[in-house]
Every structure is written in structure tokens, then in C-alpha cells.
Design an enzyme around this catalytic site. Structure first.
Site, PDB file in Angstrom:
ATOM      1  N   HIS A  35     -10.688  -1.858   5.201  1.00 13.41           N
ATOM      2  CA  HIS A  35     -10.431  -1.339   6.541  1.00 13.41           C
ATOM      3  C   HIS A  35     -11.129  -0.007   6.807  1.00 13.41           C
ATOM      4  CE1 HIS A  35      -7.818   0.629   3.766  1.00 13.41           C
ATOM      5  NE2 HIS A  35      -7.530   1.549   4.658  1.00 13.41           N
ATOM      6  N   ASP A  36     -11.819   0.546   5.808  1.00 17.60           N
ATOM      7  CA  ASP A  36     -12.549   1.810   6.001  1.00 17.60           C
ATOM      8  C   ASP A  36     -14.063   1.595   6.032  1.00 17.60           C
ATOM      9  OD1 ASP A  36     -10.163   3.285   5.812  1.00 17.60           O
ATOM     10  OD2 ASP A  36     -10.359   3.494   3.636  1.00 17.60           O
ATOM     11  N   GLU A  75      -6.869   3.476  -5.571  1.00 20.19           N
ATOM     12  CA  GLU A  75      -8.065   3.800  -4.794  1.00 20.19           C
ATOM     13  C   GLU A  75      -8.589   5.133  -5.305  1.00 20.19           C
ATOM     14  OE1 GLU A  75      -9.628   4.376  -0.207  1.00 20.19           O
ATOM     15  OE2 GLU A  75      -7.820   5.359  -0.888  1.00 20.19           O
ATOM     16  N   ASP A 125       0.859  -1.173   0.000  1.00 21.49           N
ATOM     17  CA  ASP A 125       0.000   0.000   0.000  1.00 21.49           C
ATOM     18  C   ASP A 125       0.902   1.231   0.000  1.00 21.49           C
ATOM     19  OD1 ASP A 125      -2.140   1.774   0.503  1.00 21.49           O
ATOM     20  OD2 ASP A 125      -3.151   0.264   1.732  1.00 21.49           O
TER      21      ASP A 125
HETATM   22  O1  TEU Z   1      -9.084   6.239   2.327  1.00 24.35           O
HETATM   23  C1  TEU Z   1      -9.619   7.227   1.534  1.00 24.35           C
HETATM   24  C2  TEU Z   1     -10.948   7.732   1.905  1.00 24.35           C
HETATM   25  O2  TEU Z   1     -11.289   8.828   1.580  1.00 24.35           O
HETATM   26  C3  TEU Z   1     -11.909   6.919   2.623  1.00 24.35           C
HETATM   27  O3  TEU Z   1     -12.108   5.631   2.449  1.00 24.35           O
HETATM   28  C4  TEU Z   1     -12.227   7.459   3.939  1.00 24.35           C
HETATM   29  O4  TEU Z   1     -11.762   6.635   4.956  1.00 24.35           O
HETATM   30  C5  TEU Z   1     -13.708   7.589   4.030  1.00 24.35           C
HETATM   31  O5  TEU Z   1     -14.176   8.242   2.914  1.00 24.35           O
HETATM   32  C6  TEU Z   1     -14.064   8.385   5.229  1.00 24.35           C
HETATM   33  O6  TEU Z   1     -15.434   8.437   5.351  1.00 24.35           O
HETATM   34  C7  TEU Z   1      -7.718   6.011   2.297  1.00 24.35           C
HETATM   35  C8  TEU Z   1      -7.361   4.902   3.257  1.00 24.35           C
HETATM   36  O7  TEU Z   1      -7.957   3.715   2.827  1.00 24.35           O
HETATM   37  C9  TEU Z   1      -7.756   5.315   4.635  1.00 24.35           C
HETATM   38  O8  TEU Z   1      -7.583   4.306   5.589  1.00 24.35           O
HETATM   39  C10 TEU Z   1      -6.938   6.530   4.997  1.00 24.35           C
HETATM   40  O9  TEU Z   1      -7.332   7.027   6.237  1.00 24.35           O
HETATM   41  C11 TEU Z   1      -7.073   7.636   3.962  1.00 24.35           C
HETATM   42  O10 TEU Z   1      -6.956   7.158   2.620  1.00 24.35           O
HETATM   43  C12 TEU Z   1      -5.983   8.651   4.144  1.00 24.35           C
HETATM   44  O11 TEU Z   1      -4.747   8.101   3.813  1.00 24.35           O
END
Ligand code: TEU
Length: 553
Positions: free
Chosen positions: A322-323, A248, A96
Site C-alpha cells: 500500500h506504500d 517491516e 498489522d
Molecule cells: O511505512 C513505513 C515507511 O517508511 C514507508 O513505506 C513510507 O511510506 C515510505 O518510505 C515513504 O516514502 C509504514 C506503513 O506501511 C505506512 O503506510 C505508514 O504510513 C508508515 O509506516 C507510518 O505508520
């Protein structure tokens, strides 16, 4: 060489995966311990979320040093061993890479703060007046996206947390630093990269207020994004034909995703988009409660499947990461139909056109933890929004209900390996608690029962390997107007595979004959989550969350 269209990726969030040394924090050695388990499941790639040196304000998405392993996760030797041990099981590693921002603890940022011109230009600093931010853009984690630095009398941009400063991709030296990072890890033997919020890296040349939104329209799929991705590709992974990449893509469009992933564009192998995971956002707002809009979900799948196939792009298929909250708690019923709804959701996503991703624990039906107090939460976004909702006067109980359904911590609880203390994740005190249901829902139980969710996932993975129609076939949505069923046909030459999924806890009836010509065709059942013959195609009664796939030839 692996074909990513026939592959399945397994996502590991190492902090919550397996702790090997009892400090309560998952680590790389813990991942090595579980490689045989993953081999049994049959996956091809592991995507490891960040384990680089980081203050962990955003669990590693705030990187201080791209070249070293954070001691909480282990050592570089552990990482090298992980690559080697995975390889020997025919599993490759996807890393990542977080290149939209660094932690404000990164030495580049520290030098920038000390006024070094070179490093200031690695970030996005702008002159402004105290208390009057440069623009009204909102940070994705709440609050304004600009932070004032007294000593410089300037603001810096942070689209995420205040400790995650956005990088300036318009600076060539910075871009070259990034190519060095990617090439460093390629030399370590990794075979893929997941690029964090990569479609946000190209910012506008001038900054203006957004009077109709939160600012995202100015930097999402920005004006130089395709140019920067082509350059990244050319200078790093594009030189190798066995490295895969997944971007992403936040709030993106089909048109851009085709460009990102069409092989002729030489940008990325595939893309994640999130439109199908916003169907339970009331008026687009995540921090609210709403039943999911099934009609909308079907339309989104249909549009993306058709759009990406027609444009020769390639999708990553996923429900969980994970989000995101756990999908069975979200679109299924974990109380009454745990196995049925978990397996139905798996069928629905896995057999579409794209590369499926499984998030740790999904393969045996892990659920949201249902935390009752704010003290149990760890996620920076959840805690920020807890405070924001409080300040808006929302009462505690309501806030807790929203977090129970929306928090990113829903997916970050320890992997439930067995029924021993702390779900077998750690012998110490876990950094975040496992829900009580680990006594029943755990990997060990699932492995001991051939009828379990685990073996259902294993079968889905193997179907993609055997059936070219699943890997390469066309897509057509069936029963378009059905209020409970998401069904589709995959077709390659004279073969077709029909996939049917009842998304609700109520029985219903479908008629496939109207849309499919079964005459003279041999029917073979590929997978189903109920015992059934599937030998008639009119007035088929579907049980709650019933799901099946049949092949016609
Ligand atoms: O996530 C990007 C992101 O905008 C989302 O999935 C976010 O967590 C969600 O929209 C909030 O409601 C990526 C990563 O996957 C995440 O874990 C990080 O926190 C984020 O980027 C910042 O690096």
C-alpha cells in the site's frame, strides 16, 4: 500446522478493498464477501492493514485505540466473523500492529499533553526552545521530526506525520501495554502479526543533529532493537508455534535482518526490506524521476538471497504494497505488454527464497491510476511533498509526473472487481477514484479467462506448495552480467529449478548451457508466460518480458 515457507500471504488494504454498505469506504464485511475469491487464488494468509479506531490521517497507521474496530470498517462482530469464515476456508489472519507511534488522538497522548507524568513518558518529549527543534532530523513525510507544544514548552518526536507521535520503548510500562494489545488479538484467533516500521522503535539515549543525513542512522536498527523484539516475542506470540510474524524494516541491513529472522534468535519469522524498491530513486531521493537501474536490482536480489540463506534468516518477497506504486507500471510496460510484464515480474519474485506477498489487485494486473490533478490524491505524504516541491519552485506538470510515478495512492485505488460503475467497489462515492482502465482490467474478466494473469498467479502459488526446491532450495544467480535478464537457479539435493526473466520489451538471447549441466537430465516446464517448448538450452531467444521456470532432474 501451516509452514510459512510454503505459504503465500495476500495483503488487504480494507479501505480500498470492497465496500459492503455503500459509504464509499471499504470494510470488513466487504472482505468476508470476497473470501471465496481468495480461496480460489489459493493464498494461505490475509494480512489486513489497520482497521482500529483512527482519525485516518494516515489511513489507520495513526491509531487512537488498539482494542476496537473503527466504525467505518465495521464492528468487532464483523472481525470475529471474518476470522471464523477465513478459518473455514483454511485462510488465517495476520494483523498489522503499529507500535512505533500512536495517533496524537490516543488517550495516552492526550493525558501526556495534560501533563500526566506517567503518559508523558510513554512518548518522547524533550525540553527545548521554540523555533529551535531538538535535532535537525527529518520526518519521513517531510518537515522537521520534532513538534513544539506550547503548553508544555517541550517538543515531541514524530518520525512520520505530526499526528503520529513516537512511543518510548525504553519505558517498561509502555512495553507491557503493547504485550497486552498483542495478547488481546491472539485470543481473537489471529495467526500472525505484521509489525509496522518495527526496526525504528529503539531510539538513542541522547539526541544529536545529523550532519550527514536525515537522522535515520541514529534510530534505524537502534541499539536495543534486538532486546526489545526478544522480549516482545517471549511475552506474546513466542508462546505459540502457529503464529507467524513479519517485521517491516526501514533502511535496514542484511546483518540485522538475519538476526531478526533467524529462528534461534527468537525474534520474528521474517522481514520486509525495501532496498530493491529504491533502484529508481535518483541519488536515493524518492521524489524524483529515473528509469530503474536493472544491474543494481539484480545485485540487491543476489546479495539478499545469498546473505539471508547463509545466515539462516527468512525474507518476505514482494513488489507491491500500500506504500508502493504498482510494479507493472513501474518495472514493466502496461501499455504494450500488460499481461507479459505483469506475469514476468510475478515469476521473478515468487520463485526466490522467501515467503511471497501479493498486494490486492496485483493478481489480475492492476496499474497506477495516472491521476492528473492534485485534487484526486488523498495520501498525506503525497500532499505534503506536493507542497514541498511547489515551494522549491518545481512546476505543476513536473510535480504531477513525479506523483504519477511515486505516490502511495498509486496502489490505494479501489480494487477493480468488474466493469460496473466504480469498478464494482462501491455503490456510493468512493473515497478515492478508480482509474478508467477498470473496464478492461478487473477481477471478473481475469476469472473468466483461463489464460489470465489471475490464473498465472494461482499457478505460481501452487508451484511453491508442490515443489520443495522452491520452498527450501538454495539460490544461485545465473547470467550475472546479462543486461536484460534476471535468471537464477534454485537447488535442493539433486533437483534444480531454473527461472528466467526478460525484464525488457526487447527480444534477447541467452545461453544456459554455459552455467548449467543439462546432460542426462529430464526437463519439465513448470510455468511460462509464452507458449514455447524450452527444449534447447543454447541461444534461447526470449521475447519481450518472457519468463519461464523449468525443473531438471
Ligand atoms: O511505512 C513505513 C515507511 O517508511 C514507508 O513505506 C513510507 O511510506 C515510505 O518510505 C515513504 O516514502 C509504514 C506503513 O506501511 C505506512 O503506510 C505508514 O504510513 C508508515 O509506516 C507510518 O505508520
Amino acid at each position: 500446522m501451516k509452514d510459512f515457507k510454503k505459504s503465500v500471504v495476500y495483503q488487504i488494504y480494507p479501505k480500498s478493498f470492497k465496500d459492503s454498505n455503500g459509504d464509499g469506504f471499504g470494510d470488513l464485511k466487504g472482505v468476508i464477501e470476497k473470501l471465496d475469491y481468495l480461496k480460489e487464488l489459493g493464498i494461505d494468509y490475509i494480512w489486513l492493514t489497520p482497521f482500529y479506531i483512527s482519525p485516518q490521517r494516515d489511513n489507520g497507521y495513526d491509531i487512537e485505540d488498539y482494542y476496537n474496530v473503527d466504525c467505518r470498517y465495521g464492528t468487532m462482530e464483523d472481525f470475529e466473523l471474518l476470522v471464523k469464515e477465513s478459518k473455514s476456508r483454511n485462510i488465517d489472519i495476520i494483523l498489522d500492529m503499529v507500535f512505533n507511534h500512536t495517533s496524537t488522538g490516543h488517550e495516552w497522548f492526550k493525558k501526556a499533553l495534560a501533563g500526566e507524568k506517567k503518559y508523558k513518558d510513554y512518548y518522547i518529549f524533550r525540553k527545548g526552545k521554540k523555533d529551535i527543534p531538538i535535532t535537525n532530523w527529518k520526518s519521513k513525510f517531510g518537515g522537521n521530526a520534532w513538534e513544539y507544544v506550547e503548553a508544555l514548552d517541550e517538543y515531541y518526536l514524530h518520525l512520520f506525520d505530526v499526528t503520529q507521535a513516537d512511543l518510548n520503548w525504553d519505558n517498561k510500562e509502555l512495553r507491557e501495554e503493547i504485550y497486552d494489545v498483542v495478547n488481546f488479538w491472539i485470543k481473537k484467533g489471529v495467526k500472525g502479526f505484521r509489525l509496522d516500521v518495527i526496526n525504528l522503535i529503539s531510539k538513542p539515549s541522547t539526541f544529536e543533529d545529523d550532519n550527514i543525513g536525515d537522522g535515520r542512522r541514529f534510530y534505524t536498527d537502534g541499539h536495543k532493537i534486538h532486546e526489545y523484539l526478544k522480549e516482545l516475542n517471549e511475552n506474546t506470540f513466542g508462546k505459540y508455534d502457529d503464529i507467524i510474524t513479519v517485521g517491516e524494516m526501514s533502511s535496514t541491513s542484511i546483518e540485522n535482518c538475519i538476526k531478526y529472522s533467524n529462528p534461534y534468535e527468537k525474534e520474528l519469522s521474517m522481514v520486509f526490506n525495501f532496498h530493491h524498491l529504491k533502484v529508481d530513486y535518483k541519488d536515493g531521493e524518492k521524489w524524483s524521476l529515473m528509469d530503474f537501474d536493472f544491474k543494481k536490482l539484480k545485485n540487491i536480489f543476489n546479495n539478499w538471497q545469498r546473505g539471508m540463506i547463509d545466515g539462516n534468516g527468512w525474507n518476505a518477497l514482494f513488489w507491491c504494497n500500500h506504500d508502493q506504486p504498482r510494479v507493472n507500471s513501474r518495472f514493466g510496460d502496461v501499455k504494450k505488454f500488460h499481461k507479459e510484464s505483469s506475469t514476468m515480474l510475478a515469476t521473478a519474485i515468487h520463485l526466490m527464497n522467501g515467503t511471497p506477498y501479493i498486494y490486492q489487485g496485483e493478481e489480475f494486473g492492476m496499474t497506477n491510476p495516472e491521476f492528473n490533478t492534485i485534487e484526486e490524491y488523498r495520501d498525506v505524504e503525497s500532499i505534503n511533498y506536493y507542497n514541498i516541491l511547489k515551494s522549491k519552485g518545481v512546476d505543476e506538470e513536473n510535480i504531477m509526473n513525479i506523483l504519477k510515478s511515486k505516490s502511495r495512492d498509486n496502489s490505494r485505488t479501489p480494487v477493480q472487481w468488474d466493469d460496473s460503475k466504480n469498478a464494482g467497489f462501491t455503490t456510493g462515492t468512493p473515497w478515492i477514484y478508480a482509474p478508467e482502465n477498470y473496464k478492461k482490467i478487473n477481477a471478473k474478466n481475469s476469472l473468466n479467462n483461463k489464460e489470465s494473469i489471475f490464473y498465472y498467479y494461482k499457478k505460481l502459488i501452487s508451484i511453491r506448495k508442490v515443489e520443495n526446491t522452491i520452498a527450501y532450495g538454495d539460490f544461485r544467480m545465473l547470467l550475472q552480467n546479462h543486461k536484460q535478464v534476471y535468471a537464477y537457479e534454485r537447488k535442493l539435493n539433486d533437483e534444480s529449478i531454473i527461472i528466467v526473466n526478460n525484464f525488457y520489451d526487447k527480444e534477447c538471447t541467452i545461453n544456459l548451457k554455459e552455467e548449467i549441466d543439462f546432460d542426462g537430465k529430464k526437463v519439465e516446464l513448470l510455468i511460462s508466460n509464452y507458449k514455447c517448448n524450452y527444449d534447447k538450452f543454447e541461444n534461447i531467444k526470449l521475447k519481450p518480458y518472457e519468463s519461464f521456470a523449468i525443473k531438471l532432474k
